[in-house]
Design a protein around this motif. Structure first.
Motif, short mmCIF file in Angstrom:
data_model
loop_
_atom_site.label_atom_id
_atom_site.label_comp_id
_atom_site.label_asym_id
_atom_site.label_seq_id
_atom_site.Cartn_x
_atom_site.Cartn_y
_atom_site.Cartn_z
N VAL A 409 0.81 -1.22 0.00
CA VAL A 409 0.00 0.00 0.00
C VAL A 409 0.84 1.27 0.00
CG1 VAL A 409 -1.75 1.34 1.28
CG2 VAL A 409 -1.94 -1.15 1.12
N ASP A 410 1.80 1.40 0.94
CA ASP A 410 2.51 2.67 1.03
C ASP A 410 3.90 2.48 1.64
OD1 ASP A 410 2.12 2.34 3.76
OD2 ASP A 410 0.70 3.99 3.99
N GLY A 411 4.62 3.60 1.71
CA GLY A 411 5.93 3.63 2.34
C GLY A 411 6.90 2.65 1.73
N THR A 412 7.79 2.14 2.57
CA THR A 412 8.85 1.25 2.09
C THR A 412 8.36 -0.17 1.82
OG1 THR A 412 9.50 0.81 4.37
CG2 THR A 412 10.67 2.57 3.23
N LEU A 413 7.06 -0.45 2.07
CA LEU A 413 6.50 -1.77 1.75
C LEU A 413 5.62 -1.76 0.51
CD1 LEU A 413 5.35 -3.39 5.15
CD2 LEU A 413 7.37 -3.93 3.79
N LYS A 414 5.54 -0.63 -0.15
CA LYS A 414 4.60 -0.51 -1.27
C LYS A 414 4.88 -1.52 -2.37
CE LYS A 414 2.38 2.91 -4.25
NZ LYS A 414 2.29 4.35 -4.61
N ALA A 415 6.13 -1.78 -2.65
CA ALA A 415 6.47 -2.67 -3.77
C ALA A 415 6.91 -4.05 -3.32
CB ALA A 415 7.57 -2.03 -4.61
N ARG A 416 6.81 -4.36 -2.03
CA ARG A 416 7.26 -5.67 -1.55
C ARG A 416 6.25 -6.76 -1.92
NH1 ARG A 416 11.34 -5.38 2.61
NH2 ARG A 416 11.04 -7.61 3.00
N ASN A 417 6.76 -7.99 -2.08
CA ASN A 417 5.95 -9.14 -2.47
C ASN A 417 5.29 -9.76 -1.24
OD1 ASN A 417 4.83 -11.14 -4.09
ND2 ASN A 417 6.63 -12.46 -3.91
N ILE A 418 4.39 -8.99 -0.63
CA ILE A 418 3.68 -9.41 0.57
C ILE A 418 2.20 -9.15 0.36
CG2 ILE A 418 3.48 -9.09 3.07
CD1 ILE A 418 6.31 -7.87 3.02
N THR A 419 1.34 -10.00 0.88
CA THR A 419 -0.11 -9.83 0.73
C THR A 419 -0.52 -8.41 1.11
OG1 THR A 419 -0.48 -12.17 1.23
CG2 THR A 419 -2.37 -10.68 1.44
N PRO A 420 -1.15 -7.68 0.20
CA PRO A 420 -1.53 -6.29 0.48
C PRO A 420 -2.40 -6.18 1.74
CG PRO A 420 -1.75 -6.74 -1.85
CD PRO A 420 -1.47 -8.05 -1.20
N GLY A 421 -1.99 -5.28 2.62
CA GLY A 421 -2.75 -5.01 3.82
C GLY A 421 -2.53 -5.98 4.96
N ALA A 422 -1.76 -7.04 4.73
CA ALA A 422 -1.60 -8.06 5.77
C ALA A 422 -0.58 -7.67 6.83
CB ALA A 422 -1.19 -9.38 5.14
N ALA A 423 0.28 -6.72 6.53
CA ALA A 423 1.36 -6.42 7.46
C ALA A 423 1.56 -4.92 7.63
CB ALA A 423 2.66 -7.06 6.97
N HIS A 424 1.84 -4.52 8.86
CA HIS A 424 2.33 -3.18 9.19
C HIS A 424 3.74 -3.39 9.73
CE1 HIS A 424 -1.97 -2.30 9.09
NE2 HIS A 424 -1.70 -1.01 9.15
#
Length: 477
Positions: A409-424
């Motif tokens: 979604v945003d910040g430094t995790l925006k482009a990571r290969n992780i389920t969207p919205g699953a992690a903060h």
């Protein structure tokens, strides 16, 4: 058994079968082996990262059963995940509604529209006093009736002890904005944005410099070449050996579109003076004096002030975009809360005292500047997990959690290969470090603390392992 036939009568045979089955059912079940993140371990192995270079802890928060760890108590370099320690501590020690105040003062008389003496600016350690805020401050001065300053601009930085900061010490990139050091009168992160816009007709890239810095010169264009973007920073270098005369050497590929280079070229005092002068003269002001550092005299009156956004909003910029100098400003401000000037030693002591008061043991904790931009800072994944667990139960849980990057979604995790919205998760990155720390919401609806750090020369190849770990928690937890 019938002795003549050797055959067990049917009813007795069935009875024996039932008794045998009951005996098997009554036996203690063999405990299932605890889940192991096999894909994570496999990716570490394929990246040739030894298991003793990777620390992990997975901890349930709300009744989940998944738990796993490795090297949990080993002190590790956390890179920017150390920002969690600083920002969470600031929420407690300063409060989520805390604001930073920058004041403009003078004891000189205002005769007509001329201030007949010095103008003082007292720094409040604001980590995000950006150019728009300084423009508002200048507008308030003009609204006060001052057009001409017949004296010096005196900068009061006494909130912090003088910080000896070498911007090139960490990685030799002294001009890069991420290496800017803290200052009680930090303005616009001491950053100069050099923006390049391709002009195919003119076969050049147009150069824009923001903010306007009085006396600064930079080329108006650089040569444009055809082709894809690729390593455009390798083809175009900024030379700041003369900070007021920036040179751009090389070419810019047309396929890049608009790009920016952020520089921290000037010393803090010189930067403030040059940006202030440009804004002042843009608004019709006159100032013929010089800039210097000093302390506001007791008899000085308030002329204008600028308040920052609340701390709860500021830590979103820190954690989502991993802003180093903003974190260091917080670190020093916590040190100044005792009434003494802020210093790294006082900031570190304030954080240690808070952790101790909240029952968070921190063996092996090493704090240098609180941002993670350090070769020396250390923390264990257990200590980070204890902090995140404490935060989950604290009044400021929502403020800290909402400051973290959201997967996909945003910040430094925006482009990571992780389920969207699953992690903060807060991320951390140095040449030999990859780290993640925060919260994962599993598909089951259970939430987990996850902290994972790799310290190894091949750490850059370990990002996929961390993504696999997070996916494992999401699917298994």
């Amino acid at each position: 058994m019938d002795p003549s036939t050797g055959i067990i009568p049917r009813m007795r045979y069935l009875t024996l079968l039932l008794l045998a089955a009951a005996t098997v059912q009554a036996a203690d079940p063999v405990p299932a082996a605890p889940p192991v993140p096999a894909t994570y371990l496999a990716r570490l192995a394929s990246a040739r990262i030894p298991t003793d270079a990777a620390a992990v802890i997975v901890r349930p928060l709300d009744g989940g059963s998944l738990a796993w760890g490795a090297n949990e108590t080993k002190p590790m370099n956390p890179a920017s995940t150390m920002k969690l320690v600083t920002t969470y501590s600031a929420l407690h020690l300063l409060g989520p509604g805390f604001t930073f105040r920058t004041e403009v003062m003078s004891e000189a008389p205002l005769i007509g529209d001329a201030l007949r003496g010095d103008l003082y600016v007292r720094g409040g350690g604001d980590p995000k006093l950006v150019i728009e805020d300084l423009w508002l401050l200048v507008s308030r001065l003009r609204g006060f009736g001052i057009r001409e300053i017949r004296g010096d601009l005196v900068l009061d930085k006494s909130l912090f002890d003088p910080v000896l900061h070498d911007p090139g010490e960490f990685d030799g990139e002294e001009g890069r904005a991420y290496n800017v050091g803290p200052d009680a009168l930090l303005v616009n992160f001491k950053s100069i944005a050099i923006t390049l816009v391709p002009d195919p007709v003119g076969k050049v890239a147009r150069v824009m410099v923001v903010p306007e810095v009085a006396g600064l010169s930079a080329p108006r264009t650089v040569p444009l070449i055809e082709g894809g973007c690729g390593d455009w920073r390798g083809r175009l270098r900024a030379d700041i050996s003369d900070p007021m005369n920036i040179a751009l050497r090389g070419v810019f590929p047309a396929g890049c579109g608009e790009k920016s280079i952020y520089l921290g070229a000037l010393a803090h005092t010189n930067y403030f003076a040059a940006v202030f002068r440009a804004l002042w003269e843009r608004q019709g002001g006159v100032w013929t004096g010089k800039v210097r550092e000093g302390v506001v005299p007791p008899a000085a009156r308030l002329v204008a002030a600028q308040e920052s956004a609340p701390l709860a909003m500021l830590i979103r910029d820190i954690n989502k975009f991993s802003n180093n100098v903003m974190t260091q400003q917080l670190f020093l401000t916590m040190g100044a809360a005792s009434g003494e000037p802020g210093s790294p030693a006082r900031g570190g002591a304030a954080i240690r005292n808070l952790l101790s008061a909240r029952g968070i043991g921190a063996p092996g904790l090493v704090l240098e500047n609180g941002s993670g931009l350090s070769r020396n800072e250390r923390i264990s994944v257990t200590t980070l997990a204890d902090l995140l667990t404490d935060a989950w139960k604290s009044p400021w849980m929502s403020e800290l959690m909402s400051s973290l990057p959201i997967s996909g979604v945003d910040g430094t995790l925006k482009a990571r290969n992780i389920t969207p919205g699953a992690a903060h998760l807060k991320t951390g990155l140095l040449g030999d470090t990859r780290a993640v720390a925060g919260y994962v919401l599993a598909a089951s609806g259970r939430r987990y603390v996850v902290v994972a750090i790799i310290n190894h020369p091949a750490a850059a190849r370990g990002t996929g392992a961390h993504d696999a770990l997070i996916d494992w928690v999401y699917r298994t937890g």
